[in-house]
Design an enzyme around this catalytic site. Sequence first.
Site, PDB file in Angstrom:
ATOM      1  N   ASP A   8       0.927  -1.214  -0.089  1.00 22.22           N
ATOM      2  CA  ASP A   8      -0.222   0.003   0.060  1.00 22.22           C
ATOM      3  C   ASP A   8       1.004   1.116  -0.043  1.00 22.22           C
ATOM      4  OD1 ASP A   8      -1.721   2.186   0.429  1.00 22.22           O
ATOM      5  OD2 ASP A   8      -2.338   1.399   2.622  1.00 22.22           O
ATOM      6  N   LYS A  70       2.286  11.198  -3.411  1.00 28.72           N
ATOM      7  CA  LYS A  70       1.569  10.203  -4.163  1.00 28.72           C
ATOM      8  C   LYS A  70       0.634  11.208  -5.167  1.00 28.72           C
ATOM      9  CE  LYS A  70      -1.775   7.926  -2.347  1.00 28.72           C
ATOM     10  NZ  LYS A  70      -2.554   6.523  -1.857  1.00 28.72           N
ATOM     11  N   GLU A 167      -7.350   0.812  -4.043  1.00 28.23           N
ATOM     12  CA  GLU A 167      -7.365   0.623  -2.686  1.00 28.23           C
ATOM     13  C   GLU A 167      -8.640  -0.038  -1.968  1.00 28.23           C
ATOM     14  OE1 GLU A 167      -5.889   4.651  -1.617  1.00 28.23           O
ATOM     15  OE2 GLU A 167      -3.827   4.005  -2.252  1.00 28.23           O
ATOM     16  N   ASP A 189     -12.781   5.174   2.635  1.00 26.93           N
ATOM     17  CA  ASP A 189     -11.452   5.449   3.039  1.00 26.93           C
ATOM     18  C   ASP A 189     -10.995   6.766   2.839  1.00 26.93           C
ATOM     19  OD1 ASP A 189      -8.483   5.604   2.658  1.00 26.93           O
ATOM     20  OD2 ASP A 189      -8.412   4.177   1.021  1.00 26.93           O
TER      21      ASP A 189
END
Length: 607
Positions: A8, A70, A167, A189
């Site tokens: 991850d 990211k 994800e 999330d």
Amino acid sequence: MGPIIGIDLGTTNSVAAYMKDGQPVIIPNLEGDALTPSVVAFARDDHRWVGRVARAQAVANPLRTVFSVKRRMGRTCSAPASEAVISSIKRQMGSDYVVTVDGRAYTPVEISAMILEKIKADAETFLGESVERAVITVPAYFNDSQRRATKDAAAIAGLEVVRLVNEPTAAALAYGLDIEKAHTILVWDLGGGTFDVSVLELGEGVFEVKAVNGNTHLGGDDYDQRLAGMLVQRFRDDWHIDLDSDPADQRLIRQLAEDAKMKLSTQLDVRVVLPHSFGRGSRCAVTVTRDEFEKATADLTEKMAASAQCALADAGLDPADLDRIVLVGGMTRMPAVRRLVRELTGLEPYAHIDPDQVVALGAAIQAGVLAGEVRNVTLVDVTPLSLGIESLGGLFARVIERNTSVPTTKSRLFTNARDDQTAMDVHVLQGERALAADNMTLGRFQLSDITPQARGEAKVEVAFEIDANGIIHVSATDLQTATSQRIRVDSASGPSPEAVDRMLDESRQRMESDRRKREDIENAIRAENFLHAADELLGEAAQAGPSQVIARAVQAVETGVLAVRDALAAGEAKQIVTAGEALESALKKLSTEVKTARSAATRGRAA
Ligand code: AMP
């Protein structure tokens, strides 16, 4: 060959896991932690720190410490070479996508590669064997170029990406192993930088993502920033200290804010103490209550509700249809977030797997599936935005609708807009808006050597393929000659996550005006087609021989043609529709008269 690990690659933290005796297990890093902060620091002696140490020295070395990479994956713009660039990797510093440290520019791909290098090396130390392959997770909203950038980063780190997984899908997978009966689940999330909400259906070993939505501008960082703002104000009011000018102080206050935020998840108030006295002779401290913090961030929390409702609507579901809510990301520990989830869905969120680890554990399970260690599990992802090409009149012709399961291949037939056209420009687009110009260009290419034919006669098949990693290939084929052109969408041209957000937002807001625009253009194309038909029919009528009835019908068509031309020139939508309809009925009449005259002539000849 060594094991395939699950990674991850998080905005705030990165986590690795692998399959051990049929179960996913976290791989601790060299420091012994499950979480490796996604932070890279450049020390003065040419040394590079990644993870906990990098994060710990950030306050002392703010200009050479890189955070939150990211979001910048797959974007290609360079930052102004100013000295304050380091923390600029954070989105609030604007649109600079290259970090310059000591005169050397680093791309988000390179920074991510450094994080992945540490993950790989630490995993090798822990497992005692070399690790060359990985399943890496990406936010559901990552577009094609960001997915490609993630693979590039892995390649630089010496890792082959055997699969990229969204994800939320990975999280569902982590929870899904012990599910026997069919379930509809919502994955909520909220990480450090992004919010993703997904609706998945699980049943008989198949995981299908029904809809995804989210906000790439919302995450723990935003909560930190709010709390940091509150703290700066309090220290200014209570202690007359300015903590907002020096980069090192700013970093310090952000760190204190994040620590305080985490404490407020379990405590009703928190005392924030400065680590040194700032010349005040005593340790300076202020107190913030959970209630104050929740009030100051209520608008951020509320923003998530709209995204969740959209995802449910896209999946065609009501909250009552949900069986389970899965929480992912450290921020879902915040009580206000859990309260909102409860209020919206009426369900108690499911959180027995650590929300920081659940995605990596799911990635490890997917790695197990690919390595053949885990059976009876199939993964179906969806594409977050529609894909298609520009068609006649500047319209966006969709080939793949958003929320279609991937991998997928879909095609659609297109034709030539002009007589004797020998080449066709294919403008590949991604988005939800009706007009090509309002969507995002992914690439362009030309199909040449099309057989010259009359307008509307050529058959060109445009096919889109999204592979299991979410990477897009587009081809155009002239079906008569089998001439074909194919492109892999240019990695530099995809929309940024912010653009995806903006596009989805705009498409919702402009749905009605877009529908009208599309209708206007379609009506204009229809009217234009009648003009072409009139040209042909008038030619046929001229050969039908003298007849008063035909002459009258011809006149009506000619009047109709003029009216349509006038209406098109004026660009008047209503006038175009009325004139188009009038011409259509005049054409029908003339066509009938020409046919009658023709069959009368044939009968006459036969007699
Ligand atoms: P992730 O990107 O999933 O690693 O999530 C990291 C985010 O979760 C950061 O913004 C953290 O500050 C936040 N976080 C971690 N633990 C907690 C906690 N106990 N309460 C509130 N936020 C937390």
